[in-house]
Write a protein that holds these residues in place. Structure first.
Motif, PDB file in Angstrom:
ATOM      1  N   SER A  39      33.387 -51.863  30.416  1.00 25.20           N
ATOM      2  CA  SER A  39      34.024 -53.087  29.901  1.00 25.20           C
ATOM      3  C   SER A  39      35.127 -53.588  30.924  1.00 25.20           C
ATOM      4  N   ILE A  40      35.685 -52.822  31.881  1.00 26.73           N
ATOM      5  CA  ILE A  40      36.466 -53.357  32.870  1.00 26.73           C
ATOM      6  C   ILE A  40      35.421 -54.003  33.924  1.00 26.73           C
ATOM      7  N   ALA A  41      34.561 -53.483  34.227  1.00 25.95           N
ATOM      8  CA  ALA A  41      33.396 -54.208  35.082  1.00 25.95           C
ATOM      9  C   ALA A  41      33.209 -55.582  34.523  1.00 25.95           C
ATOM     10  N   ALA A  42      32.682 -55.469  33.124  1.00 30.88           N
ATOM     11  CA  ALA A  42      32.314 -56.730  32.698  1.00 30.88           C
ATOM     12  C   ALA A  42      33.484 -57.841  32.495  1.00 30.88           C
ATOM     13  N   THR A  43      34.587 -57.445  32.310  1.00 36.47           N
ATOM     14  CA  THR A  43      35.623 -58.307  32.290  1.00 36.47           C
ATOM     15  C   THR A  43      35.869 -58.859  33.614  1.00 36.47           C
ATOM     16  N   ARG A  44      35.976 -57.946  34.568  1.00 38.83           N
ATOM     17  CA  ARG A  44      36.255 -58.311  36.034  1.00 38.83           C
ATOM     18  C   ARG A  44      35.082 -59.179  36.400  1.00 38.83           C
ATOM     19  N   HIS A  45      33.997 -59.246  36.235  1.00 39.68           N
ATOM     20  CA  HIS A  45      32.873 -60.424  36.408  1.00 39.68           C
ATOM     21  C   HIS A  45      33.102 -61.622  35.710  1.00 39.68           C
ATOM     22  N   SER A  46      33.380 -61.413  34.394  1.00 40.99           N
ATOM     23  CA  SER A  46      33.236 -62.636  33.689  1.00 40.99           C
ATOM     24  C   SER A  46      35.128 -63.217  33.381  1.00 40.99           C
ATOM     25  N   ARG A  47      35.903 -62.600  33.789  1.00 36.22           N
ATOM     26  CA  ARG A  47      36.993 -62.994  33.830  1.00 36.22           C
ATOM     27  C   ARG A  47      37.533 -63.533  32.399  1.00 36.22           C
ATOM     28  N   SER A  48      36.985 -62.825  31.341  1.00 36.80           N
ATOM     29  CA  SER A  48      37.423 -63.059  30.116  1.00 36.80           C
ATOM     30  C   SER A  48      37.350 -61.989  29.113  1.00 36.80           C
ATOM     31  N   ALA A  49      37.627 -61.872  27.967  1.00 31.07           N
ATOM     32  CA  ALA A  49      37.661 -60.760  26.909  1.00 31.07           C
ATOM     33  C   ALA A  49      35.983 -60.552  26.758  1.00 31.07           C
ATOM     34  N   VAL A  50      35.798 -59.485  26.504  1.00 34.56           N
ATOM     35  CA  VAL A  50      34.370 -58.928  26.479  1.00 34.56           C
ATOM     36  C   VAL A  50      34.552 -58.097  25.048  1.00 34.56           C
ATOM     37  N   VAL A  51      33.217 -58.078  24.599  1.00 37.55           N
ATOM     38  CA  VAL A  51      32.706 -56.877  23.346  1.00 37.55           C
ATOM     39  C   VAL A  51      31.630 -56.320  23.736  1.00 37.55           C
ATOM     40  N   THR A  52      31.452 -55.046  23.567  1.00 40.96           N
ATOM     41  CA  THR A  52      30.516 -54.316  23.619  1.00 40.96           C
ATOM     42  C   THR A  52      29.234 -54.628  22.715  1.00 40.96           C
ATOM     43  N   ALA A  53      27.998 -55.003  23.135  1.00 44.55           N
ATOM     44  CA  ALA A  53      27.091 -55.560  22.355  1.00 44.55           C
ATOM     45  C   ALA A  53      25.974 -54.300  21.945  1.00 44.55           C
ATOM     46  N   SER A  54      25.922 -53.607  23.205  1.00 43.33           N
ATOM     47  CA  SER A  54      24.800 -52.026  22.988  1.00 43.33           C
ATOM     48  C   SER A  54      25.208 -51.299  24.150  1.00 43.33           C
ATOM     49  N   THR A  55      24.892 -49.915  23.742  1.00 40.09           N
ATOM     50  CA  THR A  55      24.773 -48.885  24.651  1.00 40.09           C
ATOM     51  C   THR A  55      23.543 -48.432  24.654  1.00 40.09           C
ATOM     52  N   ASP A  56      22.739 -48.374  25.754  1.00 41.42           N
ATOM     53  CA  ASP A  56      21.017 -48.260  25.607  1.00 41.42           C
ATOM     54  C   ASP A  56      21.062 -46.763  25.453  1.00 41.42           C
ATOM     55  N   SER A  57      21.764 -46.183  26.238  1.00 42.27           N
ATOM     56  CA  SER A  57      21.702 -44.595  26.033  1.00 42.27           C
ATOM     57  C   SER A  57      22.728 -43.935  27.178  1.00 42.27           C
ATOM     58  N   VAL A  58      23.074 -42.735  26.852  1.00 43.16           N
ATOM     59  CA  VAL A  58      24.063 -41.945  27.600  1.00 43.16           C
ATOM     60  C   VAL A  58      23.123 -40.684  27.951  1.00 43.16           C
ATOM     61  N   ASP A  59      22.262 -40.392  28.903  1.00 43.04           N
ATOM     62  CA  ASP A  59      21.655 -39.396  29.372  1.00 43.04           C
ATOM     63  C   ASP A  59      22.433 -38.333  30.338  1.00 43.04           C
ATOM     64  N   PHE A  60      22.725 -37.053  29.365  1.00 41.20           N
ATOM     65  CA  PHE A  60      23.452 -35.967  29.966  1.00 41.20           C
ATOM     66  C   PHE A  60      22.684 -35.247  30.799  1.00 41.20           C
ATOM     67  N   LEU A  61      22.747 -35.374  32.203  1.00 44.76           N
ATOM     68  CA  LEU A  61      22.057 -34.799  33.087  1.00 44.76           C
ATOM     69  C   LEU A  61      22.508 -33.582  33.559  1.00 44.76           C
ATOM     70  N   HIS A  62      23.666 -33.222  33.333  1.00 45.54           N
ATOM     71  CA  HIS A  62      24.322 -31.883  34.033  1.00 45.54           C
ATOM     72  C   HIS A  62      25.678 -31.837  33.520  1.00 45.54           C
ATOM     73  N   PRO A  63      25.997 -30.324  32.842  1.00 46.86           N
ATOM     74  CA  PRO A  63      27.428 -30.416  32.145  1.00 46.86           C
ATOM     75  C   PRO A  63      28.518 -30.546  33.217  1.00 46.86           C
ATOM     76  N   ILE A  64      29.700 -30.891  32.579  1.00 44.49           N
ATOM     77  CA  ILE A  64      31.089 -31.124  33.618  1.00 44.49           C
ATOM     78  C   ILE A  64      31.943 -30.021  33.065  1.00 44.49           C
TER      79      ILE A  64
ATOM     80  N   GLY B  49      36.999 -66.631  20.315  1.00 46.72           N
ATOM     81  CA  GLY B  49      35.981 -65.456  20.034  1.00 46.72           C
ATOM     82  C   GLY B  49      34.373 -65.719  19.915  1.00 46.72           C
ATOM     83  N   LYS B  50      34.092 -66.816  20.598  1.00 54.97           N
ATOM     84  CA  LYS B  50      32.681 -67.422  20.864  1.00 54.97           C
ATOM     85  C   LYS B  50      32.045 -66.844  21.993  1.00 54.97           C
ATOM     86  N   PRO B  51      30.821 -66.455  22.056  1.00 58.21           N
ATOM     87  CA  PRO B  51      30.238 -66.314  23.363  1.00 58.21           C
ATOM     88  C   PRO B  51      30.568 -67.544  24.444  1.00 58.21           C
TER      89      PRO B  51
END
Length: 172
Positions: free
Chosen positions: A43-68, A121-123
């Motif tokens: 969300s910070i990256a998206a806000t930094r790019h658009s210089r506006s408020a943003v909302v999450t529209a989707s998360t494709d996936s989170v692939d856990f590849l290695h434990p932390i 609040g409009k796109p």
């Protein structure tokens, strides 16, 4: 004319220690905690790019590849890889480091989509993104395929949602 920005202009890095309260009984970072970190940096990256408020529209996936593991650090890197009219695809990679040995592992990757919003609040339209590095170019070139997959998945989920009742179990 639509403004353009380089991918690197939205680049975000977040590094945190992994403490015992952040972990499950296996001594590894809670998946939900990591997902929260991912949404935060994206969300910070998206806000930094658009210089506006943003909302999450989707998360494709989170692939856990290695434990932390507890005692490690976790470093997330995020940046905008592709834009539509008001939407932005953000790539996030997660790297864990054993701070004693120096061993580093790629632990997760994720793609999220955000929509920029105006003061009502409009796109709103966002700048196009210009890739420069080989990684950025590869992600930019493959973004349309991911967008098509997202659209298909959303339609399938909308159909599935119609099959399920919204009534409480005791009301059925």
């Amino acid at each position: 004319m639509v403004e353009s920005k380089f991918c690197k202009e939205s680049f975000v890095v977040k590094t945190s220690n992994v403490f015992p309260p952040d972990t499950n009984y296996h001594g590894t970072l809670f998946g939900g905690k990591l997902m929260g970190y991912i949404d935060d940096v994206a969300s910070i990256a998206a806000t930094r790019h658009s210089r506006s408020a943003v909302v999450t529209a989707s998360t494709d996936s989170v692939d856990f590849l290695h434990p932390i593991h507890v005692g490690s650090s976790v470093c997330l890197e995020a940046y905008v890889t592709y834009t539509g009219r008001s939407s932005m695809e953000v790539f996030v990679k997660v790297i864990a480091e054993n701070l004693i040995s120096g061993e580093r592992n790629m632990c997760a990757i994720s793609f999220l989509t955000f929509v920029a919003l105006d003061e009502n609040g409009k796109p709103k339209q966002v700048p196009t993104v210009v890739p420069q590095s080989d990684e950025e170019k590869m992600l930019h070139q493959s973004a349309k395929d991911r967008a098509e997959t997202r659209k298909k998945r959303k339609k399938e989920n909308e159909k599935m949602a119609q099959l399920f009742s919204v009534a409480l179990p005791w009301e059925i």
